[in-house]
Write a protein that holds these residues in place. Structure first.
Motif, PDB file in Angstrom:
ATOM      1  N   ASP A 147       0.807  -1.222   0.000  1.00 59.50           N
ATOM      2  CA  ASP A 147       0.000   0.000   0.000  1.00 59.50           C
ATOM      3  C   ASP A 147       0.842   1.276   0.000  1.00 59.50           C
ATOM      4  OD1 ASP A 147      -2.355  -1.457   0.020  1.00 59.50           O
ATOM      5  OD2 ASP A 147      -2.498  -1.464   2.205  1.00 59.50           O
ATOM      6  N   PHE A 148       2.153   1.137   0.167  1.00 62.40           N
ATOM      7  CA  PHE A 148       3.015   2.322   0.263  1.00 62.40           C
ATOM      8  C   PHE A 148       3.872   2.542  -0.980  1.00 62.40           C
ATOM      9  CE2 PHE A 148       2.702   0.714   4.739  1.00 62.40           C
ATOM     10  CZ  PHE A 148       1.834   1.698   5.188  1.00 62.40           C
ATOM     11  N   LEU A 149       3.831   1.625  -1.940  1.00 62.05           N
ATOM     12  CA  LEU A 149       4.664   1.748  -3.132  1.00 62.05           C
ATOM     13  C   LEU A 149       4.106   2.809  -4.066  1.00 62.05           C
ATOM     14  CD1 LEU A 149       5.388  -2.018  -3.818  1.00 62.05           C
ATOM     15  CD2 LEU A 149       6.893  -0.337  -2.740  1.00 62.05           C
ATOM     16  N   ASP A 150       5.016   3.586  -4.646  1.00 63.13           N
ATOM     17  CA  ASP A 150       4.629   4.719  -5.485  1.00 63.13           C
ATOM     18  C   ASP A 150       5.696   4.897  -6.567  1.00 63.13           C
ATOM     19  OD1 ASP A 150       3.982   7.136  -6.626  1.00 63.13           O
ATOM     20  OD2 ASP A 150       3.750   8.217  -4.745  1.00 63.13           O
ATOM     21  N   ASP A 151       5.253   4.986  -7.829  1.00 61.70           N
ATOM     22  CA  ASP A 151       6.210   5.140  -8.924  1.00 61.70           C
ATOM     23  C   ASP A 151       7.032   6.416  -8.808  1.00 61.70           C
ATOM     24  OD1 ASP A 151       5.330   2.811 -10.023  1.00 61.70           O
ATOM     25  OD2 ASP A 151       4.022   3.737 -11.500  1.00 61.70           O
ATOM     26  N   ALA A 207      10.668   6.692  -3.745  1.00 64.70           N
ATOM     27  CA  ALA A 207      11.327   5.490  -3.247  1.00 64.70           C
ATOM     28  C   ALA A 207      10.790   5.169  -1.858  1.00 64.70           C
ATOM     29  CB  ALA A 207      12.835   5.698  -3.189  1.00 64.70           C
ATOM     30  N   LEU A 208      10.478   3.907  -1.634  1.00 67.49           N
ATOM     31  CA  LEU A 208      10.073   3.470  -0.303  1.00 67.49           C
ATOM     32  C   LEU A 208      11.342   3.046   0.424  1.00 67.49           C
ATOM     33  CD1 LEU A 208       7.850   2.856   1.747  1.00 67.49           C
ATOM     34  CD2 LEU A 208       7.702   0.559   0.777  1.00 67.49           C
ATOM     35  N   VAL A 209      11.612   3.699   1.533  1.00 67.66           N
ATOM     36  CA  VAL A 209      12.869   3.487   2.246  1.00 67.66           C
ATOM     37  C   VAL A 209      12.563   3.122   3.696  1.00 67.66           C
ATOM     38  CG1 VAL A 209      15.067   4.535   2.934  1.00 67.66           C
ATOM     39  CG2 VAL A 209      13.992   5.181   0.757  1.00 67.66           C
ATOM     40  N   ASN A 233      11.404  10.852  -5.923  1.00 66.19           N
ATOM     41  CA  ASN A 233      12.525  10.548  -6.807  1.00 66.19           C
ATOM     42  C   ASN A 233      13.294  11.790  -7.212  1.00 66.19           C
ATOM     43  OD1 ASN A 233      12.043   7.777  -6.855  1.00 66.19           O
ATOM     44  ND2 ASN A 233      10.523   7.982  -8.473  1.00 66.19           N
ATOM     45  N   SER A 234      12.617  12.929  -7.308  1.00 64.69           N
ATOM     46  CA  SER A 234      13.278  14.189  -7.651  1.00 64.69           C
ATOM     47  C   SER A 234      12.777  15.268  -6.715  1.00 64.69           C
ATOM     48  CB  SER A 234      12.981  14.595  -9.096  1.00 64.69           C
ATOM     49  OG  SER A 234      13.516  13.662  -9.998  1.00 64.69           O
ATOM     50  N   ALA A 235      13.703  16.027  -6.165  1.00 65.75           N
ATOM     51  CA  ALA A 235      13.311  17.144  -5.303  1.00 65.75           C
ATOM     52  C   ALA A 235      12.940  18.345  -6.163  1.00 65.75           C
ATOM     53  CB  ALA A 235      14.456  17.522  -4.373  1.00 65.75           C
ATOM     54  N   PRO A 236      11.977  19.216  -5.750  1.00 65.47           N
ATOM     55  CA  PRO A 236      11.578  20.375  -6.520  1.00 65.47           C
ATOM     56  C   PRO A 236      12.768  21.277  -6.825  1.00 65.47           C
ATOM     57  CG  PRO A 236      10.064  19.988  -4.704  1.00 65.47           C
ATOM     58  CD  PRO A 236      11.229  19.062  -4.503  1.00 65.47           C
ATOM     59  N   ALA A 255      15.125   6.387 -10.312  1.00 66.31           N
ATOM     60  CA  ALA A 255      13.741   6.188  -9.871  1.00 66.31           C
ATOM     61  C   ALA A 255      13.545   4.725  -9.541  1.00 66.31           C
ATOM     62  CB  ALA A 255      12.766   6.628 -10.963  1.00 66.31           C
ATOM     63  N   GLN A 256      12.366   4.397  -9.061  1.00 68.08           N
ATOM     64  CA  GLN A 256      11.949   3.013  -8.912  1.00 68.08           C
ATOM     65  C   GLN A 256      10.850   2.764  -9.937  1.00 68.08           C
ATOM     66  OE1 GLN A 256      11.044   2.336  -4.631  1.00 68.08           O
ATOM     67  NE2 GLN A 256      12.680   0.857  -4.747  1.00 68.08           N
ATOM     68  N   LEU A 257      11.028   1.731 -10.749  1.00 63.37           N
ATOM     69  CA  LEU A 257      10.072   1.399 -11.793  1.00 63.37           C
ATOM     70  C   LEU A 257       9.445   0.039 -11.518  1.00 63.37           C
ATOM     71  CD1 LEU A 257      12.140   2.441 -14.960  1.00 63.37           C
ATOM     72  CD2 LEU A 257      10.645   3.850 -13.535  1.00 63.37           C
ATOM     73  N   ARG A 258       8.221  -0.121 -11.970  1.00 68.57           N
ATOM     74  CA  ARG A 258       7.555  -1.413 -11.810  1.00 68.57           C
ATOM     75  C   ARG A 258       8.206  -2.440 -12.738  1.00 68.57           C
ATOM     76  NH1 ARG A 258       3.256  -1.190  -8.644  1.00 68.57           N
ATOM     77  NH2 ARG A 258       2.234   0.814  -8.275  1.00 68.57           N
ATOM     78  N   CYS A 259       8.447  -3.621 -12.202  1.00 69.50           N
ATOM     79  CA  CYS A 259       9.130  -4.659 -12.969  1.00 69.50           C
ATOM     80  C   CYS A 259       8.614  -6.017 -12.521  1.00 69.50           C
ATOM     81  CB  CYS A 259      10.642  -4.557 -12.765  1.00 69.50           C
ATOM     82  SG  CYS A 259      11.131  -4.606 -11.026  1.00 69.50           S
ATOM     83  N   ALA A 260       8.791  -7.008 -13.377  1.00 66.91           N
ATOM     84  CA  ALA A 260       8.327  -8.358 -13.035  1.00 66.91           C
ATOM     85  C   ALA A 260       8.960  -9.359 -13.987  1.00 66.91           C
ATOM     86  CB  ALA A 260       6.805  -8.436 -13.135  1.00 66.91           C
ATOM     87  N   GLY A 261       9.012 -10.629 -13.549  1.00 65.15           N
ATOM     88  CA  GLY A 261       9.288 -11.736 -14.437  1.00 65.15           C
ATOM     89  C   GLY A 261      10.699 -12.205 -14.605  1.00 65.15           C
ATOM     90  N   TYR A 262      11.702 -11.472 -14.106  1.00 68.03           N
ATOM     91  CA  TYR A 262      13.067 -11.939 -14.322  1.00 68.03           C
ATOM     92  C   TYR A 262      13.308 -13.205 -13.503  1.00 68.03           C
ATOM     93  CZ  TYR A 262      18.116 -12.036 -14.814  1.00 68.03           C
ATOM     94  OH  TYR A 262      19.403 -12.429 -15.101  1.00 68.03           O
ATOM     95  N   ARG A 263      13.562 -14.309 -14.182  1.00 68.73           N
ATOM     96  CA  ARG A 263      13.772 -15.603 -13.524  1.00 68.73           C
ATOM     97  C   ARG A 263      12.659 -15.932 -12.528  1.00 68.73           C
ATOM     98  NH1 ARG A 263      20.398 -15.975 -12.743  1.00 68.73           N
ATOM     99  NH2 ARG A 263      20.858 -15.922 -14.971  1.00 68.73           N
ATOM    100  N   GLY A 264      11.443 -15.621 -12.941  1.00 68.99           N
ATOM    101  CA  GLY A 264      10.273 -15.969 -12.142  1.00 68.99           C
ATOM    102  C   GLY A 264       9.937 -15.018 -11.016  1.00 68.99           C
TER     103      GLY A 264
END
Length: 233
Positions: free
Chosen positions: A74-78, A81-83, A112-115, A138-147
């Protein structure tokens, strides 16, 4: 005149033994060794928070990037960064939005970028991200690498390369593997650094539009790359 008593050799040995015993009793007992500072400072990250990278915002820092899990979905955002940080003080120094504490870790959302930073859409051009040769990260949505299941991957971009191409480097959360995506000057996907070692060379590199995002697929792999990340200003 008092008589002088002779001390026999046996008595001298006994006295010497008493003197040595007294010395031993006065010596302080050995103190336990102080705990290793590195061990004392080590932080045990909970299994509920998938940690990756070797420090945020720079290598060696106390905080870490946090990936997707039931506790963080619920905290992930394109756009941020969730830290996670071991202490609230560490989190506050990042200048983001404090979210909550989970299993002793303070979560903070860091844009990801400061004003006002060049290269973030303010028409001032690109500026390299400190400590890297990327124009932006940035953090980008990704999926599928080696399952691997859908998650958020660290990414960096190098714009205005040869022939106006843009290179997008995507690091998987395992901290070992990565993929490079190559876009033309119009922001269209051209190819990727596929190879035989991981089996990706047998797949075609495809791209389709989804609003202002290019969705790149390489067989089972999927990457969502926003236009602003590719083109910048």
């Amino acid at each position: 005149m008092a008589a002088i008593r002779r001390v026999t050799p046996a008595a001298m040995v006994a006295l010497a033994g008493l003197w040595l015993t007294g010395c031993d009793a006065q010596e302080p007992s050995p103190q336990p060794e102080a705990p290793n500072k590195a061990e004392a400072a080590a932080f045990a990250w909970p299994a509920s928070l998938p940690v990756f990278g070797d420090g945020f915002p720079a290598a060696g820092a106390a905080c870490r990037r946090i990936g997707e899990s039931p506790a963080t979905v619920d905290f992930l955002d394109d756009s941020a960064a969730l830290v996670g940080c071991p202490t609230a003080e560490d989190a506050a120094r990042l200048g983001g939005t404090i979210l909550k504490q989970i299993d002793g870790v303070t979560l903070v959302s860091v844009p990801n970028s400061a004003p006002g930073v060049p290269g973030d859409g303010d028409s001032q051009g690109d500026a390299k991200v400190a400590g890297t040769d990327y124009d932006a990260t940035a953090q980008l949505r990704c999926a599928g690498y080696r399952g691997m299941k859908a998650t958020m991957c660290d990414a960096g971009v190098k714009r205005n390369q040869e022939d106006g191409q843009t290179l997008v480097f995507i690091d998987w959360p395992d901290g070992v593997n990565s993929r490079m995506l190559i876009f033309d000057k119009a922001g269209k996907i051209l190819t990727a650094n596929t190879n035989e070692a991981d089996g990706s060379s047998k797949f075609e590199v495809l791209g389709k539009r989804d609003g202002d995002t290019t969705v790149v697929t390489i067989g089972p792999e999927r990457y969502e790359v926003p236009d602003v990340f590719i083109k910048g200003d």
